[in-house]
Write a protein that holds these residues in place. Sequence first.
Motif, PDB file in Angstrom:
ATOM      1  N   PRO A  21      21.428 -29.521  12.095  1.00  0.00           N
ATOM      2  CA  PRO A  21      20.755 -28.239  12.370  1.00  0.00           C
ATOM      3  C   PRO A  21      19.600 -27.973  11.400  1.00  0.00           C
ATOM      4  O   PRO A  21      18.634 -27.290  11.764  1.00  0.00           O
TER       5      PRO A  21
ATOM      6  N   LEU B 208      26.005 -15.960  12.437  1.00  0.00           N
ATOM      7  CA  LEU B 208      26.336 -17.322  12.005  1.00  0.00           C
ATOM      8  C   LEU B 208      25.850 -17.569  10.582  1.00  0.00           C
ATOM      9  O   LEU B 208      26.574 -18.124   9.752  1.00  0.00           O
TER      10      LEU B 208
ATOM     11  N   MET C 106      27.691 -25.791  22.887  1.00  0.00           N
ATOM     12  CA  MET C 106      26.794 -26.071  24.015  1.00  0.00           C
ATOM     13  C   MET C 106      26.950 -27.489  24.543  1.00  0.00           C
ATOM     14  O   MET C 106      26.660 -27.756  25.698  1.00  0.00           O
TER      15      MET C 106
ATOM     16  N   SER D   9       9.686 -22.534  18.988  1.00  0.00           N
ATOM     17  CA  SER D   9       9.857 -21.094  19.173  1.00  0.00           C
ATOM     18  C   SER D   9       8.727 -20.309  18.520  1.00  0.00           C
ATOM     19  O   SER D   9       8.227 -19.333  19.084  1.00  0.00           O
TER      20      SER D   9
ATOM     21  N   LEU E 217      25.409 -30.672   8.263  1.00  0.00           N
ATOM     22  CA  LEU E 217      24.430 -29.591   8.392  1.00  0.00           C
ATOM     23  C   LEU E 217      22.992 -30.117   8.329  1.00  0.00           C
ATOM     24  O   LEU E 217      22.055 -29.370   8.598  1.00  0.00           O
TER      25      LEU E 217
ATOM     26  N   PHE F 142      15.910 -13.797  10.751  1.00  0.00           N
ATOM     27  CA  PHE F 142      16.317 -12.773  11.716  1.00  0.00           C
ATOM     28  C   PHE F 142      15.388 -11.561  11.639  1.00  0.00           C
ATOM     29  O   PHE F 142      14.986 -11.008  12.654  1.00  0.00           O
TER      30      PHE F 142
ATOM     31  N   ARG G  80      28.157 -18.810   7.544  1.00  0.00           N
ATOM     32  CA  ARG G  80      28.013 -20.051   6.790  1.00  0.00           C
ATOM     33  C   ARG G  80      27.707 -19.792   5.314  1.00  0.00           C
ATOM     34  O   ARG G  80      27.955 -20.618   4.466  1.00  0.00           O
TER      35      ARG G  80
ATOM     36  N   PHE H  84      16.776 -29.644  13.289  1.00  0.00           N
ATOM     37  CA  PHE H  84      16.233 -29.099  14.543  1.00  0.00           C
ATOM     38  C   PHE H  84      15.823 -27.635  14.450  1.00  0.00           C
ATOM     39  O   PHE H  84      15.079 -27.167  15.302  1.00  0.00           O
TER      40      PHE H  84
HETATM   41  C1  HEM Z   1      16.677 -16.174  13.362  1.00  0.00           C
HETATM   42  C2  HEM Z   1      16.647 -17.364  13.728  1.00  0.00           C
HETATM   43  C3  HEM Z   1      17.822 -18.344  13.658  1.00  0.00           C
HETATM   44  C4  HEM Z   1      18.834 -18.416  12.739  1.00  0.00           C
HETATM   45  C5  HEM Z   1      19.081 -17.535  11.534  1.00  0.00           C
HETATM   46  C6  HEM Z   1      19.686 -19.510  13.161  1.00  0.00           C
HETATM   47  C7  HEM Z   1      20.835 -19.896  12.503  1.00  0.00           C
HETATM   48  C8  HEM Z   1      21.720 -20.857  12.957  1.00  0.00           C
HETATM   49  C9  HEM Z   1      22.966 -21.190  12.322  1.00  0.00           C
HETATM   50  C10 HEM Z   1      23.488 -20.562  11.041  1.00  0.00           C
HETATM   51  C11 HEM Z   1      23.572 -22.139  13.074  1.00  0.00           C
HETATM   52  C12 HEM Z   1      24.950 -22.693  12.882  1.00  0.00           C
HETATM   53  C13 HEM Z   1      24.992 -23.994  12.177  1.00  0.00           C
HETATM   54  C14 HEM Z   1      26.433 -24.446  12.102  1.00  0.00           C
HETATM   55  O1  HEM Z   1      27.247 -23.721  11.515  1.00  0.00           O
HETATM   56  O2  HEM Z   1      26.721 -25.527  12.625  1.00  0.00           O
HETATM   57  C15 HEM Z   1      22.698 -22.425  14.171  1.00  0.00           C
HETATM   58  C16 HEM Z   1      22.954 -23.353  15.158  1.00  0.00           C
HETATM   59  C17 HEM Z   1      22.078 -23.658  16.186  1.00  0.00           C
HETATM   60  N1  HEM Z   1      20.850 -23.059  16.424  1.00  0.00           N
HETATM   61 FE1  HEM Z   1      20.027 -21.579  15.354  1.00  0.00          FE
HETATM   62  N2  HEM Z   1      19.169 -20.066  14.292  1.00  0.00           N
HETATM   63  C18 HEM Z   1      18.037 -19.380  14.630  1.00  0.00           C
HETATM   64  C19 HEM Z   1      17.217 -19.600  15.712  1.00  0.00           C
HETATM   65  C20 HEM Z   1      17.428 -20.598  16.649  1.00  0.00           C
HETATM   66  C21 HEM Z   1      16.567 -20.855  17.756  1.00  0.00           C
HETATM   67  C22 HEM Z   1      15.299 -20.058  18.100  1.00  0.00           C
HETATM   68  C23 HEM Z   1      17.079 -21.932  18.406  1.00  0.00           C
HETATM   69  C24 HEM Z   1      16.593 -22.641  19.633  1.00  0.00           C
HETATM   70  C25 HEM Z   1      15.471 -22.526  20.193  1.00  0.00           C
HETATM   71  C26 HEM Z   1      18.285 -22.311  17.714  1.00  0.00           C
HETATM   72  C27 HEM Z   1      19.101 -23.352  18.104  1.00  0.00           C
HETATM   73  C28 HEM Z   1      20.318 -23.640  17.536  1.00  0.00           C
HETATM   74  C29 HEM Z   1      21.214 -24.638  18.059  1.00  0.00           C
HETATM   75  C30 HEM Z   1      20.998 -25.512  19.278  1.00  0.00           C
HETATM   76  C31 HEM Z   1      22.330 -24.646  17.210  1.00  0.00           C
HETATM   77  C32 HEM Z   1      23.547 -25.552  17.298  1.00  0.00           C
HETATM   78  C33 HEM Z   1      24.711 -24.910  17.917  1.00  0.00           C
HETATM   79  C34 HEM Z   1      25.833 -25.875  17.976  1.00  0.00           C
HETATM   80  O3  HEM Z   1      26.167 -26.495  16.956  1.00  0.00           O
HETATM   81  O4  HEM Z   1      26.350 -26.046  19.083  1.00  0.00           O
HETATM   82  N3  HEM Z   1      18.461 -21.495  16.646  1.00  0.00           N
HETATM   83  N4  HEM Z   1      21.574 -21.620  14.081  1.00  0.00           N
END
Ligand code: HEM
Lengths: 531, 175, 57
Positions: A404, A67, A152, A416, A401, A504, A71, A407
């Motif tokens: 996110p 992702l 989700m 985490s 954006l 990551f 982006r 959060f």
């Molecule tokens: C290496 C760690 C992580 C990276 C690089 C990352 C990156 C991202 C990116 C790029 C998005 C998409 C944003 C978008 O285009 O709307 C996203 C969405 C999200 N991430 Fe992460 N994330 C990481 C870890 C986590 C963790 C540990 C959690 C939860 C405990 C989490 C929860 C979420 C949630 C709930 C969304 C929203 C998905 C949606 O829009 O339905 N992320 N994350």
Amino acid sequence: MTTLDPTVEGALPETEAAGRGNHPPGTFRVCATTGLTVDLAAEKFIKINAVFAVVFLLLGGIAALLLALTRWSAVHLLNAEWYYRMTTFHGLNMLILWILFMEIGILYFAATALLKSRLASVKAGWAGFACMAVGAIMLDAVILAGKADVMMTSYVPLRAHPTFYLAIILVAVGTLIGVINFLATVYIAKRDKTYSGSVPLVVFGAITAAIIAVSTLLHGAGIMIPTFLWSIDVIDHVDPAAYRLVWWGLGHQSQQVNVAAMVSVWYLLGTLTVGAKVLNQGVSRTAFLLYILFINLASAHHLLVDPGVSAGWKIWNTSYAMYLAVLASMIHGYTVPAAVEVALRKQGHTKGLFGWLGAAPWKNPGFSGFFLSLLIFGFIGGITGVTLGTEQINIIAHNTLRIPGHFHATVVGGTSLAFMALAYYVVPLIFRREFPLRWMCRAQPYVFAAGIVLMSLGMSFAGSYGVSRRSWDVEASGALHPVSYDPSVHVWLGVLGIGGSLAFVGLLMFVVPTVLAVFFGKRVEAKMPAW
Amino acid sequence: MSIESPAKNWLHAPTGTERAWIGLALLWCIVLTLAMPYWHFKGKQNSTGEAYTVEPTRFADRVQQFVDSNKVGEVNGTPIAEPPPGGDAYLQAQMWRFYPVLQFKKGQTYRLHISSLDIQHGFAVLPINMNFQVLPGYDHVLTITPTMAGEFPILCNEFCGIGHHQMTGRIIVTE
Amino acid sequence: MTKEEKSGDLIEKESEHRGDGLHHAPGTFTLTLILLVSFVVYYFANWKALADVWHVR
Ligand code: HEM
Ligand SMILES: [Cu+2]
Ligand SMILES: [Cu+2]
């Protein structure tokens, strides 16, 4: 730093506290490092929940990298279909599966080891775990099969395959069984008088999390069951506004479960890493109580620009109720580091305002992870969350954006990271395995924190220029009407991509040593080696 | 210790800097609480959630009526409709377009009705970054006053399927 | 603020629950003040940004 480490002789007191409680003979062991009684059945559940949690963290992490690289507009890796699929997959694997499996493990630990009790029901433990595991596997399968590209939140009337809703119901039911098993354990510990006086603060926090979790999961059932029935054409309509209201009773409250669990872990790690003592039990417990009393209504902050809910309703439900929960977090944000400060000052680090901070055990990933989690959660997650959740300000933030960006500083940089820090103690104490690659463990919290902070900043700035979340193509190329942004948007999306990739790497630096330790680590025979 | 039962009588009032911090935090929470009602009465940007239930097909009819009687031009095959100042404007969201293109006069106030014909969508005005939710079955009424002239892209910001990122529209504001 | 006493385990345990000013955490207090200031600045900057967009009710 080793003198500060309680794993060194003498720093942790009270072997007499390690009484046998209500354990039948042969069902427990006494931890050589902490003196806690570890129930063997509970220990097994802690282990399998932790292993599952880490597997889903890795799966969600792979999706996260994809992702971030999509982006990042200069890279734009995935195609649209897989970007949306991976967004769904990432959100659910991380927010639901990694977090919930971890939390059930934490609850079982708190109720058994800290209350010196046996687990209420081993059967219920298996039943809950089985539901969760089967649900989780079904969930990932149906998403990867391309039958549930709905995010989700699965807002109706966008429709996924019925398996998707069924899987979520199974995970929720399994979690509910685990939570009830925890509460039952707290009950039998009290009945059997395995401890005297009030429960320890960490258990109090865990009970807080469990109570909110029950309410959360009931909201989940309240909305997912009708939606499942709708998906198999048993009922013909689920109102989209009602769906959002009830769904966020699940979606928002579960974040409060995460906060309560994270704060409990902060208190726990404060004690384990520097021997911190709770400064004022009354204050800390009252703050937990505020979470229970004032959180549900705050799910309104997800509906601030929705039709059909009035301004009065929105204002009442975000301010009156939410701001007392905010107060609670601001209180913990003081009491947790203050306890660390007092402990370090007692150990002689009294120089100036911040001498104690400099002298803290920054090479212990249990400490650095916990303290960075505290800072990221407070300074980035908390401030942005309250601001974006302000009724009118939400107009310039909703579904951009910025969300996110917020959060990932709460549930990732905060919760985490705190859970990862905890693992640096869980693996040696519960799995009784030594970590290999200790340099990697020591660096991990810094790399992960730096990555998440960068990504969160990139998201937040891009979002404040109006860049939407959950959108494959920021340029909307091929659209009927062109869109255009401030050119700096692409710089911020680059920061997102670089930060995400770094995070990551930080995630792998956690997963690799943890997996190596659990499966091939040197056995911890007596005391856990100090960090 | 956070992992042991506390000694009896653990309930005490906070003291020292802890007390000072709790006081400050509480004060700040009160400011946060008052800010929203204050802005509701004094501020110019509020989301009142005004909405009426409407059948999607009925809404589509109203949009078409609105376009037929207010059409002033066409862009990229989409009609441009300009309501009279103070009048009602209609915007229809569907997978994956907004219909029609709206033309407003700067400084005039309009009642903008937005609804969806199929699933949930979002309504984002760029580059000023204002965002609202659009639901099928609900006619979401924004009483809106554009304060600057120019061409403003609108973008769907709620995931609505594979064409989501291409769901755009336009508002033109003239002096 | 009282200076922490050098004391045996028992007294330490007593004071742990008393919250009577035995604790001295000026560093933390400074950190939380920095937090509050950042919070206030960010919060009002957002109100300012909101005030610049179109009027809507
Ligand atoms: C290496 C760690 C992580 C990276 C690089 C990352 C990156 C991202 C990116 C790029 C998005 C998409 C944003 C978008 O285009 O709307 C996203 C969405 C999200 N991430 Fe992460 N994330 C990481 C870890 C986590 C963790 C540990 C959690 C939860 C405990 C989490 C929860 C979420 C949630 C709930 C969304 C929203 C998905 C949606 O829009 O339905 N992320 N994350
Ligand atoms: Cu929320
Ligand atoms: Cu759309």
